[in-house]
Write a protein that holds these residues in place. Structure first.
Motif, PDB file in Angstrom:
ATOM      1  N   VAL B  53       0.639  -1.450  -0.161  1.00  0.00           N
ATOM      2  CA  VAL B  53       0.346   0.207  -0.067  1.00  0.00           C
ATOM      3  C   VAL B  53       0.959   1.567   0.002  1.00  0.00           C
ATOM      4  O   VAL B  53       1.582   1.210   0.443  1.00  0.00           O
ATOM      5  CB  VAL B  53      -0.920   0.170   0.988  1.00  0.00           C
ATOM      6  CG1 VAL B  53      -1.961   1.211   1.196  1.00  0.00           C
ATOM      7  CG2 VAL B  53      -1.870  -0.754   1.379  1.00  0.00           C
ATOM      8  N   TRP B  57      -1.653   6.000   2.624  1.00  0.00           N
ATOM      9  CA  TRP B  57      -3.006   5.153   2.349  1.00  0.00           C
ATOM     10  C   TRP B  57      -2.882   3.593   3.640  1.00  0.00           C
ATOM     11  O   TRP B  57      -3.994   4.122   3.781  1.00  0.00           O
ATOM     12  CB  TRP B  57      -2.482   4.079   1.098  1.00  0.00           C
ATOM     13  CG  TRP B  57      -3.093   5.339   0.025  1.00  0.00           C
ATOM     14  CD1 TRP B  57      -2.669   6.306  -0.643  1.00  0.00           C
ATOM     15  CD2 TRP B  57      -4.479   6.577  -0.660  1.00  0.00           C
ATOM     16  NE1 TRP B  57      -2.898   7.104  -1.497  1.00  0.00           N
ATOM     17  CE2 TRP B  57      -4.368   7.640  -1.405  1.00  0.00           C
ATOM     18  CE3 TRP B  57      -6.250   6.016   0.793  1.00  0.00           C
ATOM     19  CZ2 TRP B  57      -5.815   8.855  -1.345  1.00  0.00           C
ATOM     20  CZ3 TRP B  57      -6.653   6.999   0.063  1.00  0.00           C
ATOM     21  CH2 TRP B  57      -7.104   7.650  -0.899  1.00  0.00           C
ATOM     22  N   THR B  61      -6.511   1.740   4.978  1.00  0.00           N
ATOM     23  CA  THR B  61      -6.513  -0.157   4.962  1.00  0.00           C
ATOM     24  C   THR B  61      -6.527  -0.146   6.606  1.00  0.00           C
ATOM     25  O   THR B  61      -7.261  -1.337   6.510  1.00  0.00           O
ATOM     26  CB  THR B  61      -5.065  -0.249   3.534  1.00  0.00           C
ATOM     27  OG1 THR B  61      -4.006  -0.321   4.498  1.00  0.00           O
ATOM     28  CG2 THR B  61      -5.707   0.487   2.447  1.00  0.00           C
ATOM     29  N   LEU B  97      -6.253   5.282  -3.909  1.00  0.00           N
ATOM     30  CA  LEU B  97      -5.362   4.523  -3.048  1.00  0.00           C
ATOM     31  C   LEU B  97      -4.162   4.288  -4.260  1.00  0.00           C
ATOM     32  O   LEU B  97      -4.772   3.742  -5.250  1.00  0.00           O
ATOM     33  CB  LEU B  97      -6.126   4.028  -2.136  1.00  0.00           C
ATOM     34  CG  LEU B  97      -5.773   2.660  -1.280  1.00  0.00           C
ATOM     35  CD1 LEU B  97      -6.022   2.055  -0.008  1.00  0.00           C
ATOM     36  CD2 LEU B  97      -4.971   1.373  -2.241  1.00  0.00           C
ATOM     37  N   ALA B  99      -1.869   1.261  -5.044  1.00  0.00           N
ATOM     38  CA  ALA B  99      -1.408  -0.232  -4.302  1.00  0.00           C
ATOM     39  C   ALA B  99      -0.041  -1.264  -5.217  1.00  0.00           C
ATOM     40  O   ALA B  99      -0.553  -1.010  -6.301  1.00  0.00           O
ATOM     41  CB  ALA B  99      -2.415  -1.383  -4.259  1.00  0.00           C
TER      42      ALA B  99
END
Ligand SMILES: Cc1cc2nc3c(=O)[nH]c(=O)nc-3n(C[C@H](O)[C@H](O)[C@H](O)COP(=O)(O)OP(=O)(O)OC[C@H]3O[C@@H](n4cnc5c(N)ncnc54)[C@H](O)[C@@H]3O)c2cc1C
Ligand code: FES
Lengths: 424, 106
Positions: B53, B57, B61, B97, B99
């Motif tokens: 991540v 962020w 999460t 977000l 990732a």
């Protein structure tokens, strides 16, 4: 001219194959033919979270319909009954649910057999009574679910993973559960006696009545099963029976078409059959495993998806191979079992953790001092480590694995690096 | 409607729509993001849905749970914000977000 890839069977292997074909740049048509009235869905939850009611049917599809549409992947329901390899066609019967047995011919440039496996059925007096179930597909799981009544009796025939998972799920749903195993212990074909003992204990503690060394000889009831009868005269009340005594690979199509078949459709390291236009992947395929140096037919999702990736590359004219390390998992109650490797032929077993009273331990299988497999119960770290050690053939000291004062990570460190010369 | 961006190891970006309530693994699968294999279908059993991540962020999460940490602990590409995508349930707060995908899954 557009080329066509036909895929027979619409499950784990097929779902991955379609995806990988597009990723590998296959521009032709892709048509998947499956005989179940569903798009590919996750099979493992059928005996676990789906059966126990934790997961709904909507959460089972591997990918949504929109994904296949977007990638121009077609599906048709029906049964493939023959392959004509000379003409590169196959015969489809009951296409799109037509019941009148109409058949049609479909042409292919490339064919993928992802026909999987089917349950082995028992043929005993009364084995066709209502209330006797098998567990392989969604329809099976749904009919079992529909027959569950809290407080009533269920009998599981067979103490393999499917039987044990079904037992756990039915206990969670409040049924009485009796489990009958013909062999001397649970999981007899796949784990060490020490691991069998563990599962025997935890199931007994959860109220499952387990009988081993017992042969079922028939079923009785008036239209619907009421009793399971055993060869030694014992009888068990049963409102619901689940038989889980193994599967058979679906190889008949391939066999009749003249492809090599030997406990599965024989494929090479690129998942090609004896016909260069035909690949096979998943539970139906028998392949040489490089890590273990022998041919195996595996029944697991990771194997199906890995072979599908390799098969997709072959269809696209590339030759990918894989160093796939077999692995598997099983969920029962609060126990997550993760299995790395194949334990067949081990000569030393080392246990880490308390298997006699606890609910978390790992069993490591060694052969000639090398780790070849591990059964890890609620031990994800040991599982991941074992996968690495086995895949890379790392040298380790078996005795240290029992010592819980040695952190998992250090089972690897401080030992010698990979023995490059010690091949397979 | 928000979006999440998965970035493959070699830099290819995949911006996909958030579907609240679904796991990030399922959202990646639904959109055909390469590099997420998800062999176990979201049981935290396979470790083939590892994502890293991006920066801050991780507060949206949350951090990895205990079992998840044990799976991630032995991964070669492990980073402080590593997660199993199947254990992250998408929320509207994850709009934007990013990732990153590791070079190899487990
Ligand atoms: C209850 C249960 C629990 C399981 N749990 C686990 C687990 O925890 N972990 C794990 O790794 N694996 C598990 N497995 C095994 C796993 O599901 C299989 O390895 C996997 O489904 C294999 O995928 P496949 O695509 O090769 O074949 P299958 O899933 O067997 O699919 C083959 C499909 O092809 C269809 N078909 C066959 N012949 C034809 C034909 N001639 N025409 C049209 N269609 C045809 C079949 O009907 C079927 O739909 C479990 C299996 C079951 C049944
Ligand atoms: S999908 Fe297997 S661990 Fe996430």
């Amino acid at each position: 001219m557009t080329r066509t890839c036909l895929i027979v069977g619409a499950s784990h292997a097929a779902a991955q194959l379609t995806t990988s074909l597009r990723q590998e740049g296959w521009e032709g048509d892709i048509l998947v033919i499956g005989d179940e009235p569903h798009m590919p869905y996750q099979r493992p939850p059928l005996s676990k979270a789906f059966l126990s009611g934790e997961k709904a049917a909507e959460s089972l599809p591997i990918r949504p319909a929109a994904f296949y549409q977007k990638n121009d992947i077609q599906f048709r329901q029906g049964r493939v009954t023959a392959i004509n390899r000379d003409q590169q066609t196959l015969t489809l019967v009951g296409g799109d649910g037509e019941k009148d047995g109409k058949s049609e011919q479909l042409s292919y440039d490339k064919l993928a057999l992802c026909t999987g496996a089917r349950v082995r059925k028992v043929e005993l007096p009364g084995s066709d009574l209502d209330g006797i179930h098998y567990l392989r597909n969604m329809a099976d799981a749904e009919s079992i679910k529909a027959s569950v009544v809290e407080g009533r009796h269920s009998v599981i025939v067979g103490g393999g993973y499917i039987g044990l998972e079904a037992a756990a799920s039915l206990r969670e749903l409040g049924m009485h559960v009796t489990l009958l195993e013909r062999g001397p212990r649970l999981l007899g074909r796949v784990t060490a006696p020490e691991v069998s003992e563990f599962y025997h204990r935890v199931h007994t503690e959860s109220g499952v009545r387990i009988h081993t060394n017992i042969a079922v000889s028939g079923f009785s009831g008036n239209g619907r099963v009421q009793k399971v009868i055993c060869a030694d005269g014992a009888e068990f009340p049963a409102d619901l029976v689940v038989v889980g005594v193994g599967v058979l690979p679906n190889t008949e199509l391939a066999e009749v078409a003249g492809l090599n078949v030997d406990n599965g459709i024989v494929v090479d390291e690129h998942c090609r059959t004896s016909d260069q236009n035909v690949v096979a992947a998943g539970d139906c395929a028998n392949q040489f495993n490089r890590v273990y140096g022998c041919r195996v037919r595996l029944e697991s999702v990771p194997n199906a998806t890995e072979q599908a990736r390799v098969a997709a590359a072959s269809i696209c004219g590339e030759s990918r191979t894989s160093e796939f390390l077999p692995w598997f998992w099983s969920d029962q109650y609060d126990l997550k079992l993760q299995i790395a490797g194949l334990s067949r032929g081990y000569d030393q077993l080392v246990i880490r953790g308390d298997r006699l009273t606890g609910r978390s331990f790992a069993a490591f299988y060694f052969r000639e001092g090398r780790l070849i497999a591990a059964d890890c119960v609620n031990r994800p770290q040991e599982f991941v480590l074992s996968k690495r050690i086995i895949a890379q053939n790392l040298a380790v000291q078996p005795d240290r694995f029992a010592d819980e004062s040695v952190p998992v990570k250090e089972l690897l460190l401080a030992d010698s690096p990979a023995l490059a010369s010690a091949g397979g | 409607m928000g979006s999440i961006t998965f970035i493959e190891h070699h830099g290819a970006e995949h911006a996909v729509e958030i579907e609240t309530g679904k796991s990030l693994m399922q959202i990646a699968m639904d959109n055909g993001v390469p590099g997420i294999d998800a062999d176990c279908g979201g049981e935290a059993a396979c470790g083939t849905c590892h994502v890293i991540v991006d920066g801050n962020w991780i507060s949206a999460t949350g951090k990895a749970g205990d079992e998840e940490l044990q799976m991630l602990d032995m991964t070669p590409d492990r980073a402080p914000t590593s997660r199993l995508a199947c254990q992250i349930i998408a929320t509207d707060a994850m709009d934007g977000l990013v990732a990153h995908l590791p070079e190899f899954q487990m």
